[in-house]
Write a protein that holds these residues in place. Structure first.
Motif, PDB file in Angstrom:
ATOM      1  N   TYR A  54       0.824  -1.208   0.000  1.00  0.00           N
ATOM      2  CA  TYR A  54       0.000   0.000   0.000  1.00  0.00           C
ATOM      3  C   TYR A  54       0.858   1.258   0.000  1.00  0.00           C
ATOM      4  O   TYR A  54       1.949   1.293   0.577  1.00  0.00           O
ATOM      5  N   ALA A  55       0.342   2.292  -0.627  1.00  0.00           N
ATOM      6  CA  ALA A  55       1.060   3.551  -0.738  1.00  0.00           C
ATOM      7  C   ALA A  55       1.244   4.205   0.624  1.00  0.00           C
ATOM      8  O   ALA A  55       0.400   4.106   1.513  1.00  0.00           O
ATOM      9  N   ARG A  56       2.341   4.910   0.744  1.00  0.00           N
ATOM     10  CA  ARG A  56       2.648   5.631   1.973  1.00  0.00           C
ATOM     11  C   ARG A  56       1.595   6.684   2.292  1.00  0.00           C
ATOM     12  O   ARG A  56       1.343   6.989   3.461  1.00  0.00           O
ATOM     13  N   CYS A  57       0.979   7.271   1.267  1.00  0.00           N
ATOM     14  CA  CYS A  57      -0.064   8.275   1.501  1.00  0.00           C
ATOM     15  C   CYS A  57      -1.272   7.691   2.219  1.00  0.00           C
ATOM     16  O   CYS A  57      -2.040   8.420   2.859  1.00  0.00           O
ATOM     17  N   TRP A  58      -1.462   6.393   2.093  1.00  0.00           N
ATOM     18  CA  TRP A  58      -2.599   5.727   2.734  1.00  0.00           C
ATOM     19  C   TRP A  58      -2.243   5.292   4.145  1.00  0.00           C
ATOM     20  O   TRP A  58      -3.055   5.399   5.065  1.00  0.00           O
ATOM     21  N   LEU A  59      -1.007   4.808   4.324  1.00  0.00           N
ATOM     22  CA  LEU A  59      -0.542   4.380   5.644  1.00  0.00           C
ATOM     23  C   LEU A  59       0.981   4.347   5.628  1.00  0.00           C
ATOM     24  O   LEU A  59       1.584   3.741   4.738  1.00  0.00           O
ATOM     25  N   ASP A  60       1.594   4.994   6.606  1.00  0.00           N
ATOM     26  CA  ASP A  60       3.052   5.048   6.697  1.00  0.00           C
ATOM     27  C   ASP A  60       3.529   4.015   7.710  1.00  0.00           C
ATOM     28  O   ASP A  60       3.362   4.180   8.916  1.00  0.00           O
ATOM     29  N   LEU A  61       4.149   2.960   7.221  1.00  0.00           N
ATOM     30  CA  LEU A  61       4.589   1.860   8.067  1.00  0.00           C
ATOM     31  C   LEU A  61       5.790   2.214   8.930  1.00  0.00           C
ATOM     32  O   LEU A  61       6.119   1.468   9.858  1.00  0.00           O
ATOM     33  N   ALA A  78      -5.175  -2.003  11.753  1.00  0.00           N
ATOM     34  CA  ALA A  78      -5.393  -3.439  11.972  1.00  0.00           C
ATOM     35  C   ALA A  78      -5.124  -4.248  10.708  1.00  0.00           C
ATOM     36  O   ALA A  78      -4.626  -5.380  10.783  1.00  0.00           O
ATOM     37  N   ALA A  79      -5.426  -3.675   9.544  1.00  0.00           N
ATOM     38  CA  ALA A  79      -5.291  -4.424   8.301  1.00  0.00           C
ATOM     39  C   ALA A  79      -3.857  -4.493   7.806  1.00  0.00           C
ATOM     40  O   ALA A  79      -3.466  -5.498   7.189  1.00  0.00           O
ATOM     41  N   VAL A  80      -3.054  -3.458   8.071  1.00  0.00           N
ATOM     42  CA  VAL A  80      -1.728  -3.387   7.454  1.00  0.00           C
ATOM     43  C   VAL A  80      -0.613  -3.138   8.470  1.00  0.00           C
ATOM     44  O   VAL A  80       0.391  -3.839   8.487  1.00  0.00           O
ATOM     45  N   HIS A  81      -0.760  -2.123   9.301  1.00  0.00           N
ATOM     46  CA  HIS A  81       0.347  -1.723  10.171  1.00  0.00           C
ATOM     47  C   HIS A  81       0.737  -2.811  11.162  1.00  0.00           C
ATOM     48  O   HIS A  81       1.920  -3.213  11.242  1.00  0.00           O
ATOM     49  N   LYS A  82      -0.216  -3.307  11.924  1.00  0.00           N
ATOM     50  CA  LYS A  82       0.103  -4.342  12.916  1.00  0.00           C
ATOM     51  C   LYS A  82       0.605  -5.624  12.252  1.00  0.00           C
ATOM     52  O   LYS A  82       1.638  -6.191  12.690  1.00  0.00           O
ATOM     53  N   PRO A  83      -0.067  -6.135  11.213  1.00  0.00           N
ATOM     54  CA  PRO A  83       0.458  -7.341  10.564  1.00  0.00           C
ATOM     55  C   PRO A  83       1.873  -7.166  10.009  1.00  0.00           C
ATOM     56  O   PRO A  83       2.687  -8.092  10.073  1.00  0.00           O
ATOM     57  N   TRP A  84       2.167  -5.995   9.453  1.00  0.00           N
ATOM     58  CA  TRP A  84       3.513  -5.740   8.912  1.00  0.00           C
ATOM     59  C   TRP A  84       4.575  -5.874  10.006  1.00  0.00           C
ATOM     60  O   TRP A  84       5.549  -6.613   9.871  1.00  0.00           O
ATOM     61  N   HIS A  85       4.372  -5.179  11.103  1.00  0.00           N
ATOM     62  CA  HIS A  85       5.387  -5.200  12.165  1.00  0.00           C
ATOM     63  C   HIS A  85       5.416  -6.545  12.884  1.00  0.00           C
ATOM     64  O   HIS A  85       6.492  -6.990  13.320  1.00  0.00           O
ATOM     65  N   ASP A  86       4.272  -7.202  12.981  1.00  0.00           N
ATOM     66  CA  ASP A  86       4.279  -8.560  13.540  1.00  0.00           C
ATOM     67  C   ASP A  86       5.083  -9.503  12.645  1.00  0.00           C
ATOM     68  O   ASP A  86       5.801 -10.383  13.143  1.00  0.00           O
ATOM     69  N   ARG A  87       4.961  -9.315  11.332  1.00  0.00           N
ATOM     70  CA  ARG A  87       5.710 -10.177  10.404  1.00  0.00           C
ATOM     71  C   ARG A  87       7.201  -9.909  10.517  1.00  0.00           C
ATOM     72  O   ARG A  87       8.014 -10.850  10.530  1.00  0.00           O
ATOM     73  N   LEU A  88       7.599  -8.642  10.590  1.00  0.00           N
ATOM     74  CA  LEU A  88       9.011  -8.332  10.797  1.00  0.00           C
ATOM     75  C   LEU A  88       9.521  -8.981  12.078  1.00  0.00           C
ATOM     76  O   LEU A  88      10.599  -9.608  12.087  1.00  0.00           O
ATOM     77  N   SER A  89       8.758  -8.830  13.149  1.00  0.00           N
ATOM     78  CA  SER A  89       9.178  -9.402  14.432  1.00  0.00           C
ATOM     79  C   SER A  89       9.319 -10.913  14.343  1.00  0.00           C
ATOM     80  O   SER A  89      10.265 -11.496  14.895  1.00  0.00           O
ATOM     81  N   GLY A  90       8.388 -11.566  13.656  1.00  0.00           N
ATOM     82  CA  GLY A  90       8.441 -13.019  13.537  1.00  0.00           C
ATOM     83  C   GLY A  90       9.643 -13.506  12.756  1.00  0.00           C
ATOM     84  O   GLY A  90      10.309 -14.479  13.138  1.00  0.00           O
ATOM     85  N   ILE A  91       9.945 -12.839  11.646  1.00  0.00           N
ATOM     86  CA  ILE A  91      11.098 -13.237  10.833  1.00  0.00           C
ATOM     87  C   ILE A  91      12.392 -13.020  11.610  1.00  0.00           C
ATOM     88  O   ILE A  91      13.293 -13.867  11.613  1.00  0.00           O
ATOM     89  N   LEU A  92      12.500 -11.877  12.280  1.00  0.00           N
ATOM     90  CA  LEU A  92      13.702 -11.585  13.052  1.00  0.00           C
ATOM     91  C   LEU A  92      13.855 -12.552  14.230  1.00  0.00           C
ATOM     92  O   LEU A  92      14.974 -12.987  14.540  1.00  0.00           O
TER      93      LEU A  92
END
Length: 289
Positions: A74-81, A139-153
């Motif tokens: 998703y574009a940064r204008c919609w949500l900045d991760l 809930a749709a993008v921000h939390k799943p993104w950072h949870d995925r980073l945390s899981g991989i790391l």
């Protein structure tokens, strides 16, 4: 470019994310999906909205094989991760928000987790956003993104004892005489051990590029959140001058992109080769003294 929001994945993940590699590369600002609701409610044309992207940083990572690479959809204008979930501007919404709010300096500048401004300081939205949009996007993008980073790391740390996140961005060409072309951020020494920063800096200098540390970019939410050297997880933000690989006016890659892509691939190869030395606990203790 515009697709049905219900079928657009929040990210693209390539490589092996099962912990077999100690590295993870992320590109949180190169997303190119602009939901129809964003376009319909914006006062800006698509090209104006795209000025907020770190355009095609994901393409600079395409040559990296094996090591996991995650790129925003998703574009940064919609949500900045690369902002904290609570960095919200209540004045942008048509009612009270059902999520925590912190009006930081970035929010006041119009650059919160749901931005008010695009490139060149242009107002994105023609009207107030629905209050429910904040919680929905987080809930749709921000939390799943950072949870995925945390899981991989976490998987990488479990297998190797340590892990490194490289958060990849691009920047407008800085002003001034002989400005940096690469800016490395480790939150002023808090998110990665010095030997790691030194190795990355040396790598880019060998390509003939001018490299700076922590100025003007010291690392954002991603680096601060995930970089915890005491727990075995390091994080470094890399800002690449867009002029090295992109025509910033037309937002198209130029011939320099091949060299930047080769440099990023070679950086990964060097870090993998040197990781036993760079991640050694004894070396960290000596470097911190």
């Amino acid at each position: 470019m515009v697709q049905n929001a219900s079928i657009v994945p929040p990210w693209r993940l390539t490589g092996d994310a099962d912990g077999r590699w100690p590295l993870l590369l992320a590109s949180p600002h190169s997303g190119r999906h602009y939901p129809p609701s964003l376009l319909a409610g914006s006062r800006l044309a698509l090209m104006q909205l795209r000025r907020a992207e770190d355009a095609f940083v994901d393409a600079l990572l395409d040559g990296i094989a094996g090591v996991p690479v995650i790129s925003a959809g998703y574009a940064r204008c919609w949500l900045d991760l690369n902002r904290a979930a609570e960095e919200l501007d209540p004045a942008m919404f048509d009612g009270p928000l059902a999520v925590p709010v912190t009006v930081s300096e970035r929010v006041q500048a119009g650059l919160g987790v749901i931005p008010r401004l695009a490139g060149h300081g242009l107002e994105i939205n023609a009207r107030l956003l629905p209050a429910a949009a904040a919680a929905e996007r987080l809930a749709a993008v921000h939390k799943p993104w950072h949870d995925r980073l945390s899981g991989i790391l976490a998987a990488a740390r479990h297998q190797h004892g340590t892990a490194l996140l490289i958060d990849c961005h691009s920047m407008p060409s800085p002003a001034g005489p002989r400005p940096p072309q690469i800016v490395l951020g480790d939150c002023h020494g808090r998110s990665a051990r010095p030997d790691i920063m030194a190795a990355i800096e040396d790598h880019f200098r060998r390509y003939g590029w001018r490299v700076a540390r922590n100025s003007p970019y010291a690392g954002g939410h991603t680096t601060r959140r995930h970089g915890q050297p005491a727990s075995g997880i390091h994080a470094v933000q890399i800002e690449i001058d867009r002029a090295l690989y992109l025509d910033p006016h037309r937002l198209v890659l130029h011939a320099g992109a091949a060299r930047v892509r080769a440099a990023m691939t070679a950086l990964v190869q060097r870090l993998l080769t040197d990781w036993p030395r760079l991640s050694a606990p004894a070396g960290f203790a000596e470097a911190a003294e």
